[in-house]
Design a protein around this motif. Sequence first.
Motif, PDB file in Angstrom:
ATOM      1  N   GLU A 219       5.669   2.678  -9.423  1.00 50.32           N
ATOM      2  CA  GLU A 219       5.384   1.374 -10.012  1.00 50.32           C
ATOM      3  C   GLU A 219       6.196   0.248  -9.375  1.00 50.32           C
ATOM      4  O   GLU A 219       5.663  -0.817  -9.061  1.00 50.32           O
ATOM      5  N   THR A 220       7.493   0.470  -9.188  1.00 55.90           N
ATOM      6  CA  THR A 220       8.350  -0.581  -8.632  1.00 55.90           C
ATOM      7  C   THR A 220       7.921  -0.958  -7.221  1.00 55.90           C
ATOM      8  O   THR A 220       7.841  -2.140  -6.864  1.00 55.90           O
ATOM      9  N   MET A 221       7.632   0.040  -6.388  1.00 62.20           N
ATOM     10  CA  MET A 221       7.188  -0.237  -5.029  1.00 62.20           C
ATOM     11  C   MET A 221       5.865  -1.013  -5.045  1.00 62.20           C
ATOM     12  O   MET A 221       5.687  -1.982  -4.286  1.00 62.20           O
ATOM     13  N   LEU A 222       4.942  -0.624  -5.913  1.00 58.60           N
ATOM     14  CA  LEU A 222       3.651  -1.303  -5.974  1.00 58.60           C
ATOM     15  C   LEU A 222       3.783  -2.713  -6.546  1.00 58.60           C
ATOM     16  O   LEU A 222       3.017  -3.613  -6.173  1.00 58.60           O
ATOM     17  N   ASP A 223       4.736  -2.911  -7.456  1.00 57.76           N
ATOM     18  CA  ASP A 223       5.019  -4.269  -7.936  1.00 57.76           C
ATOM     19  C   ASP A 223       5.418  -5.170  -6.776  1.00 57.76           C
ATOM     20  O   ASP A 223       4.954  -6.309  -6.651  1.00 57.76           O
ATOM     21  N   LYS A 224       6.300  -4.647  -5.913  1.00 58.54           N
ATOM     22  CA  LYS A 224       6.740  -5.433  -4.758  1.00 58.54           C
ATOM     23  C   LYS A 224       5.608  -5.647  -3.764  1.00 58.54           C
ATOM     24  O   LYS A 224       5.530  -6.699  -3.111  1.00 58.54           O
ATOM     25  N   LEU A 225       4.721  -4.661  -3.656  1.00 56.15           N
ATOM     26  CA  LEU A 225       3.552  -4.818  -2.795  1.00 56.15           C
ATOM     27  C   LEU A 225       2.688  -5.969  -3.292  1.00 56.15           C
ATOM     28  O   LEU A 225       2.240  -6.807  -2.498  1.00 56.15           O
ATOM     29  N   MET A 226       2.463  -6.016  -4.596  1.00 55.80           N
ATOM     30  CA  MET A 226       1.647  -7.095  -5.163  1.00 55.80           C
ATOM     31  C   MET A 226       2.345  -8.452  -5.018  1.00 55.80           C
ATOM     32  O   MET A 226       1.748  -9.426  -4.548  1.00 55.80           O
ATOM     33  N   GLU A 227       3.612  -8.504  -5.440  1.00 56.21           N
ATOM     34  CA  GLU A 227       4.311  -9.787  -5.491  1.00 56.21           C
ATOM     35  C   GLU A 227       4.589 -10.367  -4.111  1.00 56.21           C
ATOM     36  O   GLU A 227       4.439 -11.570  -3.891  1.00 56.21           O
ATOM     37  N   GLY A 228       4.996  -9.511  -3.177  1.00 59.78           N
ATOM     38  CA  GLY A 228       5.419 -10.023  -1.877  1.00 59.78           C
ATOM     39  C   GLY A 228       4.355 -10.063  -0.810  1.00 59.78           C
ATOM     40  O   GLY A 228       4.502 -10.784   0.191  1.00 59.78           O
ATOM     41  N   PHE A 229       3.241  -9.334  -1.025  1.00 63.33           N
ATOM     42  CA  PHE A 229       2.267  -9.206   0.058  1.00 63.33           C
ATOM     43  C   PHE A 229       0.830  -9.528  -0.363  1.00 63.33           C
ATOM     44  O   PHE A 229       0.064 -10.053   0.440  1.00 63.33           O
ATOM     45  N   ILE A 230       0.455  -9.224  -1.596  1.00 59.77           N
ATOM     46  CA  ILE A 230      -0.906  -9.520  -2.048  1.00 59.77           C
ATOM     47  C   ILE A 230      -0.984 -10.893  -2.708  1.00 59.77           C
ATOM     48  O   ILE A 230      -1.929 -11.651  -2.472  1.00 59.77           O
ATOM     49  N   ARG A 231       0.004 -11.231  -3.503  1.00 59.84           N
ATOM     50  CA  ARG A 231      -0.035 -12.535  -4.172  1.00 59.84           C
ATOM     51  C   ARG A 231      -0.024 -13.715  -3.201  1.00 59.84           C
ATOM     52  O   ARG A 231      -0.779 -14.683  -3.417  1.00 59.84           O
ATOM     53  N   PRO A 232       0.760 -13.691  -2.121  1.00 61.16           N
ATOM     54  CA  PRO A 232       0.687 -14.820  -1.179  1.00 61.16           C
ATOM     55  C   PRO A 232      -0.707 -15.007  -0.577  1.00 61.16           C
ATOM     56  O   PRO A 232      -1.164 -16.141  -0.383  1.00 61.16           O
ATOM     57  N   ILE A 233      -1.387 -13.897  -0.287  1.00 62.52           N
ATOM     58  CA  ILE A 233      -2.749 -13.991   0.251  1.00 62.52           C
ATOM     59  C   ILE A 233      -3.716 -14.463  -0.823  1.00 62.52           C
ATOM     60  O   ILE A 233      -4.558 -15.338  -0.585  1.00 62.52           O
ATOM     61  N   SER A 234      -3.576 -13.907  -2.020  1.00 65.06           N
ATOM     62  CA  SER A 234      -4.476 -14.265  -3.119  1.00 65.06           C
ATOM     63  C   SER A 234      -4.309 -15.718  -3.531  1.00 65.06           C
ATOM     64  O   SER A 234      -5.267 -16.359  -3.978  1.00 65.06           O
ATOM     65  N   LYS A 235      -3.098 -16.240  -3.406  1.00 64.92           N
ATOM     66  CA  LYS A 235      -2.848 -17.646  -3.718  1.00 64.92           C
ATOM     67  C   LYS A 235      -3.703 -18.561  -2.844  1.00 64.92           C
ATOM     68  O   LYS A 235      -4.167 -19.610  -3.285  1.00 64.92           O
ATOM     69  N   VAL A 236      -3.931 -18.127  -1.606  1.00 63.80           N
ATOM     70  CA  VAL A 236      -4.726 -18.923  -0.661  1.00 63.80           C
ATOM     71  C   VAL A 236      -6.226 -18.712  -0.859  1.00 63.80           C
ATOM     72  O   VAL A 236      -6.995 -19.671  -0.908  1.00 63.80           O
ATOM     73  N   PHE A 237      -6.644 -17.453  -1.019  1.00 62.64           N
ATOM     74  CA  PHE A 237      -8.071 -17.144  -1.003  1.00 62.64           C
ATOM     75  C   PHE A 237      -8.715 -16.995  -2.385  1.00 62.64           C
ATOM     76  O   PHE A 237      -9.933 -17.114  -2.503  1.00 62.64           O
ATOM     77  N   PHE A 238      -7.897 -16.757  -3.424  1.00 59.08           N
ATOM     78  CA  PHE A 238      -8.466 -16.565  -4.768  1.00 59.08           C
ATOM     79  C   PHE A 238      -7.729 -17.381  -5.828  1.00 59.08           C
ATOM     80  O   PHE A 238      -7.442 -16.880  -6.916  1.00 59.08           O
ATOM     81  N   PRO A 239      -7.425 -18.657  -5.574  1.00 58.49           N
ATOM     82  CA  PRO A 239      -6.660 -19.437  -6.565  1.00 58.49           C
ATOM     83  C   PRO A 239      -7.435 -19.655  -7.861  1.00 58.49           C
ATOM     84  O   PRO A 239      -6.831 -19.790  -8.928  1.00 58.49           O
ATOM     85  N   GLU A 240      -8.772 -19.664  -7.775  1.00 57.19           N
ATOM     86  CA  GLU A 240      -9.588 -19.976  -8.950  1.00 57.19           C
ATOM     87  C   GLU A 240      -9.649 -18.833  -9.955  1.00 57.19           C
ATOM     88  O   GLU A 240     -10.111 -19.016 -11.084  1.00 57.19           O
ATOM     89  N   VAL A 241      -9.170 -17.637  -9.586  1.00 55.18           N
ATOM     90  CA  VAL A 241      -9.151 -16.506 -10.526  1.00 55.18           C
ATOM     91  C   VAL A 241      -7.722 -16.008 -10.767  1.00 55.18           C
ATOM     92  O   VAL A 241      -7.503 -14.841 -11.070  1.00 55.18           O
TER      93      VAL A 241
END
Length: 394
Positions: A219-241
């Motif tokens: 869980e901790t590793m996947l949290d960091k995967l989401m926060e540090g690597f998926i969220r920055p991309i999602s902020k750009v491409f999926f801000p509306e959701v």
Amino acid sequence: MSTDGSADRREDPPPQNNGSGAIAGIGGGNGVVPGDSSRPFVPSQRLRLNPNKDHKPDSYDDLQLDFNPAIFSALERYLPPSMLSVSREAKMQFMREILLRYLPQGERTRAQRHREYRQKIISNYQPLHRELYAMHPATFFAPQFLKAINDNTEESFRSIMSEPSPGVYTFEMFQPHFCELLLYEVENFENWVNEVKFRIMRPNTMNKFGAVLDDFGLETMLDKLMEGFIRPISKVFFPEVGGSTLDSHHGFVVEYGKDRDVDLGFHVDDSEVTLNVCLGKEFSGGELFFRGTRCDKHVNTGSQSEEIFDYSHVPGKAVLHRGRHRHGARATTSGHRINLLLWCRSSVFREMKKYQKDFSSWCGECSREKNERQHMSIAATKLELLRREGESTT
């Protein structure tokens, strides 16, 4: 839905919500908050529609909460102005009242039992590759992906991505060695489960095979995967959701092939943003088919021709899309296919969605209906102008 990819709108069956329940998106805390006395909740107050970007939220990591502390920090930016200056305890209670609407007492009891179930696994299971349980970007990720994340610009993200269909992004993400280690770890966990005859929870209601990675320590590793690597991309491409406010996840692997799941029906995910990465092994078939993004109201509507897209998995390559992007998986006809799924969720977006009626920024059917209304309005205006012009000439 037919498996030949037909564009016939009538052939698409109603998608299912492929999930372990929306409440899973707001769980994963560190205990239970005692008592509910002196609640500061004011029913007439609502969260802001847009975050206060200048506000620095408090940290809630040191509190015993029945929700992930990161959720409170993310939600705090959306508090009404009158709440920003009150004590941390008051803010926490206010936000907790909102979150508890999603998690009534019965569900809290279930969540507590799940924490106990998870702790029992973690206390007894011996990991095979402990290096997987902490984030090691240099050894996990493909160099070009890591460089794009470090540059952290839309240009850098687009330089490594393809968008073969609107809202579906593909890119090289993991190094082959990471994929191999994770496959070995999953196999080791499944062997342990069989040896001790431990009954595990499967990833969701549609997959009979696979494992929840969060349940055995990742869980901790996947949290960091989401926060540090998926969220920055999602902020750009999926801000509306809610791409910029992703604050919880559900991480798991699914398995397809002989003596495993064969295919996956047409559905939507219990997520705002979904990461899907093929880990291997050798296989044929198993293509993903996409059929457009829909809100709750329009989830059963037909697909437009431009929304129909099929994708063939490649080991190590990621697919990123909105959770509400309807999709399924065709039959894996030979071999053995294993995929890593990370359902990324935003508690803020889920709360905000309750007060919204127009989802045309991401729902294909809402957008189509809005365009039709605009065209009808323009046509009516033109007719009225022509009528007035005719009257003036007579």
